[in-house]
Each structure stands twice: as structure tokens, then as C-alpha cells.
Design an enzyme around this catalytic site. Structure first.
Site, PDB file in Angstrom:
ATOM      1  N   ASP A  32       3.266  -4.297   5.491  1.00 51.82           N
ATOM      2  CA  ASP A  32       3.816  -3.251   6.776  1.00 51.82           C
ATOM      3  C   ASP A  32       2.813  -2.942   7.392  1.00 51.82           C
ATOM      4  O   ASP A  32       2.844  -3.305   8.520  1.00 51.82           O
ATOM      5  CB  ASP A  32       4.481  -2.099   6.046  1.00 51.82           C
ATOM      6  CG  ASP A  32       6.082  -2.305   6.227  1.00 51.82           C
ATOM      7  OD1 ASP A  32       6.334  -3.498   4.620  1.00 51.82           O
ATOM      8  OD2 ASP A  32       7.460  -1.279   6.434  1.00 51.82           O
TER       9      ASP A  32
ATOM     10  N   ASP B  38       8.348  12.285   5.107  1.00 51.93           N
ATOM     11  CA  ASP B  38       6.889  11.719   5.547  1.00 51.93           C
ATOM     12  C   ASP B  38       6.209  11.532   6.454  1.00 51.93           C
ATOM     13  O   ASP B  38       4.309  12.363   7.218  1.00 51.93           O
ATOM     14  CB  ASP B  38       6.262  10.555   4.611  1.00 51.93           C
ATOM     15  CG  ASP B  38       6.477  10.925   2.761  1.00 51.93           C
ATOM     16  OD1 ASP B  38       6.720  11.443   2.503  1.00 51.93           O
ATOM     17  OD2 ASP B  38       6.658   9.671   2.353  1.00 51.93           O
TER      18      ASP B  38
ATOM     19  N   ARG C 266       0.316  14.492   0.740  1.00 51.98           N
ATOM     20  CA  ARG C 266       1.057  14.486   2.853  1.00 51.98           C
ATOM     21  C   ARG C 266      -0.535  14.785   3.044  1.00 51.98           C
ATOM     22  O   ARG C 266      -1.323  14.681   3.705  1.00 51.98           O
ATOM     23  CB  ARG C 266       1.995  14.119   3.070  1.00 51.98           C
ATOM     24  CG  ARG C 266       2.895  12.873   2.397  1.00 51.98           C
ATOM     25  CD  ARG C 266       2.456  11.623   2.741  1.00 51.98           C
ATOM     26  NE  ARG C 266       3.771  10.041   2.346  1.00 51.98           N
ATOM     27  CZ  ARG C 266       2.742   9.230   1.331  1.00 51.98           C
ATOM     28  NH1 ARG C 266       1.783   9.570   0.947  1.00 51.98           N
ATOM     29  NH2 ARG C 266       3.703   8.623   1.202  1.00 51.98           N
TER      30      ARG C 266
ATOM     31  N   SER D  98      12.143   1.442  -2.388  1.00 53.36           N
ATOM     32  CA  SER D  98      10.179   1.536  -2.114  1.00 53.36           C
ATOM     33  C   SER D  98      10.143   2.708  -2.937  1.00 53.36           C
ATOM     34  O   SER D  98      10.324   3.817  -4.323  1.00 53.36           O
ATOM     35  CB  SER D  98      10.314   2.097  -0.997  1.00 53.36           C
ATOM     36  OG  SER D  98      10.679   3.254  -1.104  1.00 53.36           O
TER      37      SER D  98
END
Lengths: 403, 403, 403, 403
Positions: free
Chosen positions: A15, A123, A94, A179
Site C-alpha cells: 500500500d 488510526d 500512533r 489486517s
């Protein structure tokens, strides 16, 4: 002529490699940035890949120690748990990652930052609120929210094709049908076949913890020491970072399967492994209640719930989260002592605790000695507490309390 | 001439047998009352003992079903946990027992009630607040808070002597070096050698749960159905009351060792076994989050914490606890569905869930289909949430966020 | 032979004069202590009276400045209001008075303290919790809770008789048919004819504020400056302590008539005058919201409610109140600026405000210029906030929202 | 070919008249809808104007009674106040207006709704969240957030020109240099010259209340009766709707000038007049505390704060606000009785209260009679409350409590 410089949070995967190339196509200079927060990754391979794809500059940053110090420890102090179960291993990573991304952007005079987070998740919010909070003028490019991007790349096939066309190395092993996000504290699994909330997680999904059925048949006993609500240096030397890592995973501790409420108002299903974090939560809860005044703890408990909501929602860097962290840290001044615990087949058992600063008074509480306590006082205490209840009953008239 | 009639909460043990005789000595007519809430007890032997010691009347009341219906189910709805860990198996039994005691007192026109709870504990408060709340005129005789009593009986030896002198049968087996309280939901252990918070509980202490090390090597998988936040009839038929009892104990589920804060302001160490309650808590948490709106749940979570404090402190029968129970019950209207879980060696694992009333929308949350969701909206959402953070940053001037 | 030394909180009035003599009768050495917290009192007359009645030592302590600094200012920071209305002028005076009493007791090696507060009120609790918190070994003599005392003195007549008999000067002016408590911040009135909650307060009751009907016909305009949530030195120099005193009383500001809930669970009716405190509350609320981040304020508001309950209930000196004060003080770091207000006939009107540290951004909020704000973002913000609401509606099926 | 049908919230003013014509230009059929919620408006003139501008259909709906019943009364029950001061007269009107708008849209099979609220304010959110919550499929056209619209109409001049060009009657009287929103409960003023937070509001701004300086020199005394926390029918008959209107305005009650935090994170300055609402808030607070149990009230107070935030932010129609309203209504079951109060020069004074359901017990609280209360109980109550404080002090070692 460049449209400007973008610092792209780059994972090395398909990605963000496509995003890298696509950003260049859009006329940007791209600086890639990859944070090492303990995930299992070939960082040098990622560096080379980025360079080969035309990154103007490549940053690989080891943030493991600041992740532990600045993010994990305060979460332990807070007993941070979202919706009663999730220990937020992703949520606290994050702001750690984005903080450095913004520093690089400032340093490199980049006006843009970019990331590969999806448009439905938490996120994106956690990344971007951190960026805006620390660099208010920054401009954010989130390709998965840009129609030209997401309409062009409607599935993995489109990405693969684009990759082939642009010389982006394509993964050869098939992708797991879900994922993942990993760091030294936890791994999360979501989407794909996990989106059906009824279907059970496959046994081979878990990468960080052993199946409790295969865990050792003998418990592991350890002692963790706290000081000001943090894990004390002595303990860290004794169990170096492994506190947060494999040994507890070996026992299969910290697996949960939940449906949670995302900030954007959707319910989503997530599976998490947080072996060391689970141990620390239980140990900290024990030493905290042992040492902290009851009413302080009650107020602090409310602040901890608030902290968890804020962090889950991406507000680590906000005036209110700063404030709450300050208050929680203040509450931890006397949270000091040692907790003995045993770990066995997925479960943590507290065995005992000791502290030089505990309000626990063995004589006072003893059933065998009186201590500085007059039992008659309890009669008055109860009767005064009942004043209100008796008045209430009288006003209601007698009525059968059974529903 | 009698000084009046006392309804004594009688256990059949040494303490309350001595109290029975002592109350008679003080000129009271004594009615004994023994509630069956699922503890392991020879109720008929207790009846005979009470009669032989001169009880004017003996009540043995089977409250198991109302304990489950009126006390355990509402606690499950509330996810009731005191200080993040204790499931309050004792705290919810007290108002159940005292409610019936007061009913008997009213029925028998007794002005007094009495109990054998100590003067340092929570149970005296839970008993007495219930009594005052439901029978405001009642007078309470708590011998362990009356100097003439507790100065006369300074230890077990004094009680044994008094027993021998008054023909009270004396236990022949030695007493465990701690005290216990049991019902169908749990067993608690405290005092005696457990008063040292550092010393580990002996392995032979636990009576309700198996040592996880000796638990079956194969997980037990079950499915629990909820309706309005209660365990549905279907599930109760499938796992009759055993839900709350042995099968989960077989797996060693629900052991905790904690230091807690008593209402009277002391810290005390308690060890608890709540096998079925632990399973139900986890299952209910799962189905609740699956079906309930996020923000309703947040408010309800706060009410649940309040509920737990109230119940722990003895305020089950209070206007505020009535109010909170009502609100919580309201929140449960759509808490309906089935939870699949597995139980293994002391741990409970949620495997999946389904509900006809869930707000979970598989299409909406899917990473593979767009559903009724425009990712661009998230940009606006994030930017508006950042308005305040950016202003704050600008006012502060740029500063390094690292502590 | 003395039974020990008592430090008696002495007011110079009939009650505590009788208590002084009675304590001597019981064999105690009595040290009297009278705090000056701004009440209207002839302190020298009280000193002579105490000496003439046999006080071993007499302390008259001017606590006005520490009352303002240590108690009023933190309450202003907290926007402290009990049950939405009461500014707690009495509640914050008690720990101030008792703190010094305990210091004197320690200094004089007195094992006892005593006070004339009644057995039904809040003040006994506020005095004694402070004493226990700061001097855990102290013994407290509260005559109005000792049967030998209160059965002997069943009314004012009994006190008068005792006074005459023991040479205690008897007040010549008739007593108001209610009781009062005054300090530089407020006066409270309760009991006597005020116990009937329906009967209106007589017009001549109020001593600190003018009847608004007789107040000046022209508003008074003033500007108060704050720094860290405290009234700034500049303002204190400009309106020296009078901020808290007469000028606002002149305008009839700060009268309330309420029924409140005492800590001991009774409802009681109280009438209060807090002229300056009311002005400060309104001014502080204004500058606080002007300068403080919205979400910090929300958390701080909850802490302020907690603070008010704690202080009302007598827990000024407690770990939790220390903690809450610390947190509130932290929240005030940027609460800085000037508030313009007008005072007229019992009411306070905020006119305007300015601050070097406000998060108010005139350009951003302007309807006439766009500022750094994109209105399109609001669409996404709203739509994401609606995700959850739309799901909920769909699950419910369409239903008429009208009740 | 029409692009569809839009139900436009139409005020008759310049802005929404331009929007009407602009929407037609964009190819929509436009239905106008004007709610009568008590504002001062020539509804028939507005109807004619809409018709003359090409509205396909015109709805003028009298919502005054449902505004009072469904929105004002529940807010009174909740003591709804945002950020300690704002009574939310605008915030509660929005869901009332939007609810009917959505009903009309469904009835007329319109897929679109539109409004003239700006892109920086709260009202757009309140309108739209209501629309989405009650009609999840609706599409919303908010011209002030559409670049083609707001870039075309950059100021009033542009609107005037457009109006002239399209035959829209142009207002002849100059507009006040601020914006206003009025209904039967209140008027709000903001923006324009009020955007400078330091500048004082001009005296001629206020339309609903008299300047307190010009208010009657004699107080008005009234008695308001409540039943279940609502204003009782008897009182409504006695003071028909005027409760909410002019008589209190005559006394200049309910003016505030504040800076508040909008949902979107900006601080904004607002001036509000809520004469009747202010009286009702004070009266309800009085009767509520008089009748409601202390601890129920504490929990309800927290729910009221939550309610206020939800309503201010536009979540009247949300699962959580439904839940909170339900809980608050439950709390009001015994909130019944009469409050006497006097109104004078901008201020409300409570004079007395009575209730058949009060927990106030005159005998119990009396200082002159003992009632069913033993003062000795207070000693035990205090000492047990001090257990924790004394332990804390001992652990800390003695230290001077002065900061």
C-alpha cells in the site's frame, strides 16, 4: 517544479509503496519515514525499497525506548483500558509515530505529511490529530480518502497491477485474510474474515502469544516492583523489556476478542494480543489499590476512564489529555512496592504484595486485635448513614421491596 | 418478662450459637433465621441446634431463587465490579438475607434484629442499612459492637468455654486459619493468616474452584444467550444454575487475591472465587458492547461504577440504588443475543457473538466494501476536531512535546 | 489533679462560656481559642471574659489573611458551589479555624480539643475531621453530643441558669430567633423560625447585604483581574478585601434561601449572604471559560463539583481534597485576564473580558471573515457524528419521535 | 426535469429567500417550511413571499405548544445549563423545528432538506443531526457550506444584489450589527460588533427584557407549582405561557453575556435573554432539592450536565439523550410542590417552599427538639470517616498543612 515535500509514513508494504509512487506522480517530493516501535520488520529492506522507488530521503527511526517511556508507562499508570477490555496497544503507538513524523516534517521544511491509513478507521484520526496538534499548519494527504486514489485502487488487484507497472516489488507470499498491526506491546487483528462477528478466529492467527493449551504446564512466578506507578528500574533490569514481550506470550496471556466502538461511530470487531501489558495492568492495579487512598483512587479511576477514551479517540496530544496525564501522574506519587504474581496458561494470578508506603494497616484491620479502633463507632456510622434511608422509607410508606 | 423479641441471623456456627444463648441471657425471646443462599450447610442440623438452644421459633428460608433473580441478574446487567476486580458475591447476598430477616421481624412483631457480623467489616453495614431502609423503627443488636459482649468474648477460647458451659455443641474439627463466606455465586476468604498481604494463599484454601493446574486439559465451549441483559431462559434451561456453579469451578475460573478498601476506610485483603460470575461478566460485557449504542454505554458504564460502590457499601436498598438499577435496566432493553465462549484453565475466552438487535453493521465497517459511508467525511470530521487543538498549539507557541 | 488540657474553640457567647466552666468542672485545664476570620466581634472583651472564667490560657488569632489566601482563593478557582447554589462561606471557614486549633493543641501539648457545635449539624464534622486529619491522636470533647451535658442543658433557660450560678455574664439583648455564623466572606442563618421551610425570612434578618430595594439606583462598574485563577494583586490593591465585603453588600448581591442536604442526611433550610463571593464566582466563571480549553474545562467542572462536596462534608484536609485542589490549580495556569462587570440591585452583570492567554480567536469565529476554517469540513464532521444515529434509527425502524 | 424536492427551513428573511431562489436555479422543487415557535414574525407575509418566489408548497407550522411540552419542560426537569450559564433557548428549539421539517419531507416524499445556518455555528449541527437521526436517508443541502454558494455570496451586498436581480423583496430597515435568534423562551445575540469580547453590549440590543434599571420598583411575588418536575397545570393556568414570557422580562430577568465553547471547538461570544426560563430554573432547583433524596440528586445532577452537553451539541435525538431524558424523568417522580418567589430588578429570590412529598423533616432537623436522632451517633460517624484520614496522616508523618 515540485508541488512541495511530503513526509510519508512508510511501512515498506504494498500500500504505502504504491502511495509513494502515486505521490510522486502527483508532483510531490517524497520523504519516507518508518518508525521502529518493536514490530517484526526488515528495516534495511524497507530503506532500500523506498530509495529504489524514488524517495528523496529515507528516515528509519528507532522509537522503541520513547514508546515505552512516554506512552506505555503513562498508560500503565492510568490502568488504561478502552470499553473495559482493550489495552490500546495500537492507540498509544500512533501519537508516538506521528510525533516523530511531524518533527521530521518541520526539520525538512515539508508542508505535507501522508499516511496509508484507511478512511473508516481510528488510526487516520490518531495520526492526524497528533499532526495538527503539534504542527497546526501542516497539510495532510490521506490517499484512502481521496476519490481519485480510492476509485483507482478499488482492491488489492488494482494495487498489484499498479505495482507491477511501476516496478514496485510485489509480495510473493499470500496475504493473511485479515489486517494486522504490531509493535512491542501488542498485535491487533481486524477486518477480512474477522468482520463476521460470529465467526471464531482461526487458531493460527495469533503471532505474539502461544495457544494457552500449548503453554508450559508449570506457572512462572515473578515479582514486579513499581515506583511512582511506573515499573521500577530494578524490575526492568531483571526482566529487560521482556516484561512487555515474549515470556508472557509464552504463557498465552493477553488474548481478547471484542467488538468495540470506533470514534467515528461504527462498531468493529478486533482481536488483540497484549501479553506483557496484561500482566502489568493486573500488577499495577494491585499495588495501586494497596497504596493509594480509597477516595483518591475513586477520582483517579474516573480520570483513567477519561484518559482511555481520549487516547483511543486520538487526543493524546490535546490540552485535556495533558491535563489528565498530569493529574494521574500526581496520584501515583506513593504507588510504590512489589507485587508477586504467577502466570499460567493465559491467566495472571496475584499472589501477594508489599510496600513501604501502603495505607494498609495490618493491626487496624485485624479480626484478632482491636488496634486503634472502637467498634462502637460503627454503630453511629451506620445509624447516621441510615438517617436518609429511614426518612425515605417513612415517606414512601411501607412497601414490599420485592419487585 | 421478656425484653422483646429478636430475629437473629443464625448460621448454626459457634459464634451465632453463643449469641443466641447470650441474647436469651439478656432477657430476649430469640427467633433464629437461617437463609439458604446456596452455601454448603446442613440446614436441618442447624434447625435442631437452634431449637435445642432455646430458639422460640426457627426460620430456614430458601432464598436461592430470589438471590439469583433479584440480586445476581441486576449485578450482571450492571457489570458490577468493585475497585476493578471484586464481583461482590458477598455484598449482594447481604441485602437479600436482611430483606427476609426484616420481613420475618415484621411478621413476628419483633422490634429487634441481630447478627453476628464483626465491628470492623462491611457486612454489619450491609445488613443494618437494609434493615433500617426497610424497617425504619427496628432496633439492631450487634453483639460484636457491644462492650459487654466483646470484652467477655475476646477470642475463640472464650466462646468455646461459654459454649461448653451452656451446652452449646462445640465444633470438633479445627477451624481454618481464616474466615469464609459462601453462597451459590462465590466464596470469600479473609482475616487470620491472610491478613499479611504479602503471604500467599495456601493451595488448599480454595473450595469452589479447582486449581487451574489440575483443571481439564480440554477447553469447554459454551454459548450463553441474553435477553434484556439477563441470562435468557433458554440458557438457564441448558445450564441450570450450574452456570453459576461447579462446571466453571471445574476449570478454575474466577480466583482473585486483592486488597480492597472497606466502606469504613480500612484496607483489607480478600481472596475470592466467583467461577460462574466471572464467565457471566465477560459474556455480558461482550453482548452489551455488541448491541448497545456507544454513548449510552459510556453513561451506563458510569452508572455501573456507581452501582458497584453503592452495593459494596451496603446501599442496595436506597433511593439512589433504586434509581441506578432502574436506569441500568432501561439501558439493557436491546441487550440481546448469544455469546460463544471457551473456558480453559482459569481463563474465559470470547469466541464470537450474534444478535438480532446489534448496531454492528458488517457492510458499514467493512474494509472491502464502501457501504453507506463516504471516506471524505472523515477529513472534515478530523479537521473540525482539530480546530481546538490547533488553536491551543498556536497560543502555546511551538514547543517540543517530549516531556 | 487535672484530667488533661483542652483547647476549646471559644466564641465569647453563652454556650461556649458555659462549656468552658463545665469542662473545668469535669477536671480539665481549659485553653480558649478564638479565631478572627472577619466576623464582627469584640475580641478583647472575649479575652477578658475567658480569663475571668478561668481559662488557663487565651489565644486570639487573626486568621483573616490565611482564610483568604488558603481557603477563599482555591474555592474561587474551583467555582465551588454546593448543590448548585451555596458558596460555602461557613464550610471553608471550619478547616481554617480547626487547623490553628490543632496547632495550638500540639504547641501546648494538649490531648483534647473541644467545640460548641451541635450534634445535628455539619460543623461538628468539619471541625473534627480537620482535627483528626492533622492530629490523629487528638481526643475530641463535643459537649452537645455528651448525654450528661445535653440532658443537663436542654434549652437556653438551663444555660442561663447555669451561667448565673457560675458567674458567667449573661447576654442582655434578646437573641435573634435563629442562629448565625459570620465571617468576612458571608453570613449564614438557620434554625429557629427558619426551620419552617415555607415561612419567608424576615426583612431584618440580613446583616451583611442591603435590601436590593434600598440599594443604589446606579450600577457600580468594576474590573477584576485574575492571574492563575486567583484575583490578581492589582485588583486586590484596587479593591482591598472589600471585594469580599461591603461594597457588593451595598448592592444587595448574594442573598439566597435554600434547602440543602447535610452530610448526615437531613435536609435543612439555610439563608446565606455572600456578596463578594458571588461577584467573584461570576467573574471567575467568565474568565475561566474565556481562557481555558473546552475539554479541560469539562473535566475541571467535574472536579469542582467533587471539591464542593468534599469541602461541604468536612474533607478539606483529606488526601482526595489535596489531590483535587492540586488538579484544579493546575487547570488554572492560563486563567488570566480582566473581567468588566456591573453590579446593580442584587445582580451581577458581566460586560466584557480580555486576556493575553485566551483561546478566543476573533477571526476564526467571525461570521464576516473566513479565517483558517473551511466550512466544508463541517459537513464531514456532522455526517460522521451522524453515522451512529443513522444506524440506530435504521435498527429501530422508523418510529414517530413524538412521545 | 427536477433534481428533486427540497424542504427548506425558511424564515422569510433575505438569506433564506435568496437560498429559495438559488435552489430553484439549481433545479430543485422547493417546499418552504416556517415554524412558529413564538418568535415575533409576520407569518402571513412570509407565506406570500415564499409563494411569490416560487415555492411549490408552503408550510407554516405552529409548534409553540410542542416546543413547550416536549422541549422546554424536559429541560426544566434537567436544570439544563450549558457551561454553568447558558439556558439553551436556541439549542432546544432546533430539534423541535427539524423534527417537523423531516416529517414534512417524509410526507412530501422529498429527498432533500435545506437550511440557512452558517458553516461555523452550532445550529447547522443541531438541525442536521436531528434530520439524520429521524430520516437517515435524507440528503442535506447547506448552502453556506457549498463553495459555489458562499463564494458567490461573500457578504450582504452580494445577497442584496442577487435579491434585486431576482425580484426578492429587500429589507428597507437597516440590519442590526449583530445576528439574532428568537423564540418564546429566549432571544440570543451574536456576531457582528459582539465578536469583540471586550466591547460591551449596547443598551438597545435587548428586545425581550427590560433594562433592570427601568424595571418596576416593586417586586412581583409569585408561586409556581410543580408536579413530576414539570410546571403543574394549575400554575400554567394561573400564568399562561406568560411564565415563559413578558412578565419576567418586565423585571429584566435572565440577561447574560458569555463566551461559550461551540461544538466545533471555537470560542464564541453570546448574549442571551431568558426571562421565564431563569425563573423556572431557580424555582425547579429549589423544589427539586427540597423533595429529592440527596444521593439521587447527585447522580441526577451529573446526568443533567450530560444532558446539557448533548443538547447543546445537537444530540437531542440520539440514543444517549433518550436514555438520559428517561432517567431524569424517572428522578422527577416526587418533585412536587409549590415554590414562592419574588422577582425584582433582574433578580429572582426564593422565599419559601412546601410539598406533600418532601424528605424535609422539620422535627428531625430542629435544633430545639431531638426528634428521632441520637447525637451520640454523630461521634461514631465522624470517627469512622476519620479512620482513613488518620491513617493517611500517620503514613505521611506530621507535616505542616499550610502550603
Amino acid at each position: 517544479m515540485s508541488n512541495g515535500t511530503v513526509v510519508l509514513a512508510y511501512s515498506g508494504g504494498l500500500d504505502t509503496s504504491c502511495i509513494l509512487v502515486w505521490l510522486k506522480e502527483q508532483g510531490y517530493d517524497v520523504i519516507t519515514y518508518l518508525a521502529n516501535i518493536g514490530q517484526d520488520e526488515d528495516f534495511e529492506a524497507a530503506r532500500k525499497k523506498a530509495e529504489s522507488l524514488g524517495a528523496k530521503k529515507v528516515f528509519i527511526e528507532d522509537l522503541r525506548s520513547e514508546f515505552v517511556e512516554d506512552f506505555i508507562w503513562p498508560s500503565v499508570q492510568a490502568n488504561a483500558v478502552y470499553e473495559d477490555r482493550y489495552l490500546m496497544g495500537t492507540a498509544i503507538a500512533r501519537p508516538c509515530i506521528a510525533r516523530r513524523q511531524v518533527e521530521i516534517a518541520r526539520m525538512e521544511s515539508a508542508q505535507f505529511v501522508s499516511h496509508g491509513a484507511t478512511g473508516k478507521g481510528n488510526d487516520q484520526i490518531r495520526f492526524e490529530l497528533t499532526c495538527y496538534a503539534l504542527y497546526p499548519e501542516v497539510k495532510i494527504i490521506a490517499p484512502w480518502r481521496i476519490p481519485e486514489f480510492y476509485n483507482r485502487f478499488r482492491g488489492r488487484t488494482d494495487l498489484m497491477e499498479y505495482a507491477k507497472k511501476h516496478g514496485i516489488p510485489v509480495p510473493v507470499t499470500p496475504r493473511a485474510p485479515w489486517s494486522m498491526d504490531a509493535n512491542l506491546m501488542h498485535i491487533s487483528y481486524e477486518s477480512g474474515i474477522l468482520e463476521n462477528p460470529k465467526s471464531h478466529a482461526p487458531a493460527d492467527l495469533y503471532l505474539m502469544t502461544k495457544n494457552p493449551e500449548d503453554a508450559p504446564n508449570v506457572p512462572d512466578v515473578l515479582e514486579i516492583e513499581f515506583r511512582k506507578g511506573f515499573v521500577a528500574k530494578a524490575s526492568i533490569q531483571k526482566y529487560p523489556l521482556s516484561l512487555l514481550l515474549s515470556p508472557r506470550g509464552k504463557h498465552g496471556v493477553g488474548r481478547i476478542d471484542i467488538v468495540e466502538n470506533r470514534f467515528i461511530g461504527m462498531k468493529s470487531r478486533g482481536i488483540y494480543e497484549t501479553p506483557g501489558g496484561t500482566v502489568l495492568l493486573k500488577a499495577h492495579l494491585d499495588i495501586e489499590t494497596f497504596t493509594m487512598d480509597k477516595e483518591v483512587r475513586r477520582i483517579k479511576q474516573g480520570l483513567g476512564v477519561k484518559f482511555s477514551e481520549l487516547v483511543y479517540n486520538g487526543f493524546w496530544y490535546s490540552p485535556e489529555c495533558d491535563f489528565v496525564r498530569h493529574c494521574i501522574a500526581k496520584s501515583q506519587e506513593n504507588v510504590e512496592g512489589k507485587v508477586q504474581l504467577s502466570i499460567f496458561k493465559g491467566q495472571v494470578y496475584i499472589l501477594g504484595r508489599e510496600s513501604p508506603k501502603s495505607l494498609y494497616n495490618e493491626e487496624l484491620v485485624s479480626m484478632d486485635v482491636q488496634g486503634d479502633y472502637d467498634p462502637c463507632d460503627a454503630s453511629g456510622f451506620i445509624r447516621i448513614n441510615a438517617v436518609r434511608l429511614r426518612e425515605h422509607c417513612r415517606l414512601q410508606g411501607f412497601s414490599d421491596p420485592k419487585p
